[in-house]
Design a protein around this motif. Structure first.
Motif, mmCIF file in Angstrom:
data_model
loop_
_atom_site.group_PDB
_atom_site.id
_atom_site.type_symbol
_atom_site.label_atom_id
_atom_site.label_comp_id
_atom_site.label_asym_id
_atom_site.label_seq_id
_atom_site.Cartn_x
_atom_site.Cartn_y
_atom_site.Cartn_z
ATOM 1 N N SER A 1 0.809 -1.202 -0.054
ATOM 2 C CA SER A 1 -0.087 0.141 0.088
ATOM 3 C C SER A 1 0.724 1.399 -0.023
ATOM 4 C CB SER A 1 -0.901 0.127 1.302
ATOM 5 O OG SER A 1 -0.023 -0.190 2.287
ATOM 6 N N HIS B 1 -5.042 -9.221 -4.335
ATOM 7 C CA HIS B 1 -5.970 -9.581 -3.086
ATOM 8 C C HIS B 1 -5.254 -9.243 -1.856
ATOM 9 C CE1 HIS B 1 -5.141 -13.946 -3.982
ATOM 10 N NE2 HIS B 1 -4.175 -13.260 -3.634
ATOM 11 N N ASP B 2 -5.993 -9.668 -0.927
ATOM 12 C CA ASP B 2 -5.577 -9.241 0.534
ATOM 13 C C ASP B 2 -4.763 -10.623 1.128
ATOM 14 O OD1 ASP B 2 -7.741 -10.976 0.897
ATOM 15 O OD2 ASP B 2 -8.785 -9.830 2.186
ATOM 16 N N GLN C 1 -1.666 -12.506 2.116
ATOM 17 C CA GLN C 1 -0.287 -11.903 2.240
ATOM 18 C C GLN C 1 0.773 -13.307 2.027
ATOM 19 O OE1 GLN C 1 -1.277 -10.024 6.263
ATOM 20 N NE2 GLN C 1 0.445 -8.658 5.500
ATOM 21 N N LEU D 1 1.488 -8.341 -0.144
ATOM 22 C CA LEU D 1 0.210 -9.004 -0.975
ATOM 23 C C LEU D 1 0.728 -9.816 -2.291
ATOM 24 C CD1 LEU D 1 -2.229 -6.177 -0.555
ATOM 25 C CD2 LEU D 1 -1.692 -7.953 1.058
ATOM 26 N N ASN E 1 -11.174 -8.486 -8.530
ATOM 27 C CA ASN E 1 -9.651 -8.069 -8.085
ATOM 28 C C ASN E 1 -8.858 -8.291 -9.194
ATOM 29 O OD1 ASN E 1 -10.145 -7.592 -5.257
ATOM 30 N ND2 ASN E 1 -10.030 -9.842 -4.921
ATOM 31 N N GLN F 1 -9.396 -2.088 4.874
ATOM 32 C CA GLN F 1 -8.521 -3.045 4.034
ATOM 33 C C GLN F 1 -7.116 -3.280 4.914
ATOM 34 O OE1 GLN F 1 -7.462 -1.924 0.269
ATOM 35 N NE2 GLN F 1 -6.489 -3.865 -0.135
ATOM 36 N N SER G 1 -7.800 -5.058 8.478
ATOM 37 C CA SER G 1 -8.113 -6.414 8.171
ATOM 38 C C SER G 1 -6.842 -7.352 8.097
ATOM 39 C CB SER G 1 -9.105 -6.694 7.097
ATOM 40 O OG SER G 1 -8.445 -6.446 5.780
ATOM 41 N N ASN G 2 -5.760 -6.585 7.587
ATOM 42 C CA ASN G 2 -4.480 -7.444 7.211
ATOM 43 C C ASN G 2 -3.659 -7.266 8.233
ATOM 44 O OD1 ASN G 2 -5.207 -8.099 4.690
ATOM 45 N ND2 ASN G 2 -4.636 -6.189 3.749
#
Length: 235
Positions: A12, A122-123, A125, A134, A146, A184, A187-188
């Motif tokens: 990100s 996507h999310d 990892q 990611l 996605n 987002q 959540s990771n």
């Protein structure tokens, strides 16, 4: 990842590792600096050369490391020279062949020419060997949501600089985007080894405090502690 190939990941942050050079698929050579500017259009076949490593965005029919139903995406080649598995087709969502690719506004898919899959992230990892970034894959299900990308910026000395106000979102758009990104990212998040964690139901009632800083025995330690009265009054 192959011995001479590099792992492609997504994250990100904005930095020079996000930069790619767009080249025509049929030629991995640098373009003629005296040639007129050619704009990327829907339906064009391209190569994407990573600026920092000089490797091409590449895929082949080898399963991805985490999502095994997808295909692997790597950085391949030397100084922009690779092979036909570096070829991608630009498709504008809702557009037609020949439509111009516009920064920020065009929503696009990158379709791998040989395998027929779409560039995807996507999310999920990667493990520590992938720096927990990611996963990037090539998805055989082309219409997956996605698989959608946009071009955030473009630099060409032959073109005037764009007006940043043109891309400025409205308050509502910025509000929705900020909360979508926060959701987002949060959540990771994963707890570190030995870190105190809590459950969402515990937050409104301040069931447990939070260690804010100072994990070492010889450093200052700050522990956040509250109660429901203080918490709800501040809200």
């Amino acid at each position: 990842v192959g011995i001479t190939q590099q792992q492609i990941t997504a994250y990100s942050h904005k930095d020079e590792n996000n930069l790619f050079i767009v080249k025509k698929a049929e030629s991995g050579l640098p373009s003629d600096p005296n040639a007129p500017v050619e704009f990327a259009r829907s339906g064009d076949l391209i190569r994407l050369e990573h600026v920092a490593t000089k490797r091409n965005l590449h895929s082949h029919a080898v399963q991805a490391p985490i999502t095994v139903r997808h295909f692997q995406v790597t950085g391949y080649g030397e100084n922009g020279t690779g092979d036909a598995n570096d070829f991608w087709r630009l498709d504008i969502i809702g557009g037609q062949v020949g439509d111009l690719i516009k920064t920020v506004h065009s929503l696009i898919r990158l379709i791998h020419v040989n395998v027929g899959c779409a560039l995807h992230s996507h999310d999920k990892q990667l493990p520590k060997w992938g720096w927990e970034q990611l996963e990037v894959t090539c998805n055989p299900v082309v219409r997956d949501s996605n698989n959608l990308w946009n071009v955030e910026g473009h630099v060409n000395d032959k073109l005037p600089k764009g007006n940043t106000n043109f891309y400025k979102p409205s308050f509502v758009q910025a509000f929705i985007e900020a909360h979508r990104i926060m959701t987002q990212v949060n959540s990771n998040l994963k707890p570190k080894e030995g870190e105190i964690t809590s459950r969402p139901w515990q937050w409104p009632v301040n069931y447990r405090g939070q260690r804010f800083s100072g994990y070492q025995a010889d450093s200052f330690r700050v522990y956040l502690l509250g109660n429901p009265v203080v918490f709800w009054t501040n809200l």
